[in-house]
Motif scaffolding. Structure first.
Motif, short mmCIF file in Angstrom:
data_model
loop_
_atom_site.label_atom_id
_atom_site.label_comp_id
_atom_site.label_asym_id
_atom_site.label_seq_id
_atom_site.Cartn_x
_atom_site.Cartn_y
_atom_site.Cartn_z
N ASP A 96 0.85 -1.19 0.00
CA ASP A 96 0.00 0.00 0.00
C ASP A 96 0.88 1.24 0.00
N ASP A 98 0.16 3.99 1.57
CA ASP A 98 -0.04 4.82 2.77
C ASP A 98 0.90 4.46 3.92
N GLN A 100 1.10 1.80 5.49
CA GLN A 100 0.56 0.82 6.45
C GLN A 100 1.23 -0.54 6.22
N ARG A 202 -2.23 5.33 8.83
CA ARG A 202 -1.94 5.92 7.52
C ARG A 202 -0.99 7.08 7.65
MG MG Z 1 -4.34 1.80 4.31
#
Ligand code: MG
Ligand code: UDP
Length: 311
Positions: A96, A98, A100, A202
């Motif tokens: 991802d 972000d 994460q 995030r």
């Molecule tokens: Mg995420």
């Protein structure tokens, strides 16, 4: 030198793309030490903000950055599929944007491949920072899935996974339209090592998953990897036939012994309502599978590119 592809699906992530890039290139020494050539493959899932511009800026600065852009939002599943199809690497990781899925975990994941595993998967051990109701239903979902599907699915498993080429090719051989990657990973098998990590918030922006979207995704998962609901509806049908038989016997015996009292219509109405509810429910289950089959039979493309690609 072997190529190492990182597939990064992005949907309206203008804030997180630069942060992700900065964090990712902190791994450069690791890539150099292991004689790996990084390919950073961003998939723009039809973003409506300046995500594409941000990625193009990175591409101009760093030739390792590539972009595939969709003609509209097709969803993360389609983005991951496009990434796997276009990845040139010997090793492929999905992550991802972000943060994460912490890029700092990559060296440890790569160790797993060196140990002889075909894939190194990650799972979060907690769901800190997530709405409690979402965590509750997520846990129920994994528990139900473990019971009704033959495919192994870990609670808290992320799509963050490092794979060898043979596993990527196996996943690509599953060209189904209704994609549920978490199940596909388990279905293809191969030796998998699990790494655990604490949930991270995030880096910026907000989640793209509403509760409703997650609910639909869970139905997707169940219909894609289990036919148990169909069995359940047959069992319910048999159960009610049996019950009806008992009631007929009961009524005949009562008539023979006590005559024919004309009461009991409210209970009759309740029973009719209940049974027709069950019937609709079972028809609904059938419908879900029919709908999936319908979409599968149409064999539409899983995603469409537009012309904004950088390769
Ligand atoms: Mg995420
Ligand atoms: N994403 C995507 N298409 C979508 C929704 C999400 O490509 O339709 C990407 C998103 O940009 C992010 C990843 O999928 O990189 C995970 O999304 P998000 O962080 O919103 O989900 P969460 O971590 O809350 O489950």
């Amino acid at each position: 030198m072997k190529r190492f592809t990182a597939i990064v699906p992005c949907y309206n992530e203008e804030e997180t793309v630069p942060i992700f890039y900065d964090e990712m290139i902190k791994n450069d020494p690791f890539f150099r030490e292991n004689d790996l050539e990084l390919e950073l493959l961003f998939i723009d899932d039809g973003s409506t903000d300046s995500t594409v511009t941000k990625i193009r800026e990175l591409h101009d600065r760093d030739e390792r950055v590539h972009l595939i852009s969709f003609s509209r939002n097709f969803g993360k599943e389609a983005a991951m599929y496009a990434g796997l199809q276009n990845a040139k690497g010997e090793y492929v990781v999905i992550m991802d944007v972000d943060l994460q899925d912490p890029p700092s975990l990559l060296p440890e994941m790569f160790e797993g491949l060196k140990e002889g595993y075909d894939s190194v998967a990650t799972r979060r051990v907690n769901r800190k920072g997530e709405p409690p109701i979402r965590s509750f239903f997520a846990r129920r979902f994994y528990r139900i899935m473990r019971k009704i599907s033959q495919t192994e699915m870990m609670d808290g498993a992320r799509d963050y996974r490092l794979m060898t080429r043979q596993m990527v090719d196996a996943i690509l051989s599953m060209g189904e339209y209704n994609r549920f990657t978490k199940g596909i990973f388990g279905w293809v098998g191969f030796k998998t090592k699990w790494l655990e990590f604490e949930n991270v918030d995030r880096s910026a922006g907000t989640t793209k998953w509403s509760f409703w979207k997650l609910f639909k995704y869970s139905i997707e998962g169940i219909t894609a990897f289990s036919t148990a609901p169909l069995v359940i509806s047959s069992v319910v049908g048999v159960f009610f036939c049996f019950l009806a038989f008992l009631m007929v016997v009961f009524i005949i015996v009562r008539k023979a012994l006590f005559g024919d009292p004309v009461d009991g219509w409210p209970s009759l109405v309740c029973i009719i309502l209940f049974i027709s509810g069950v019937q609709f429910f079972c028809t609904g289950i059938l419908g879900q599978y029919m709908a999936k089959t319908y979409m599968e039979v149409k064999s539409r493309p899983i995603y469409l590119k537009n012309e904004k690609n950088c390769f």
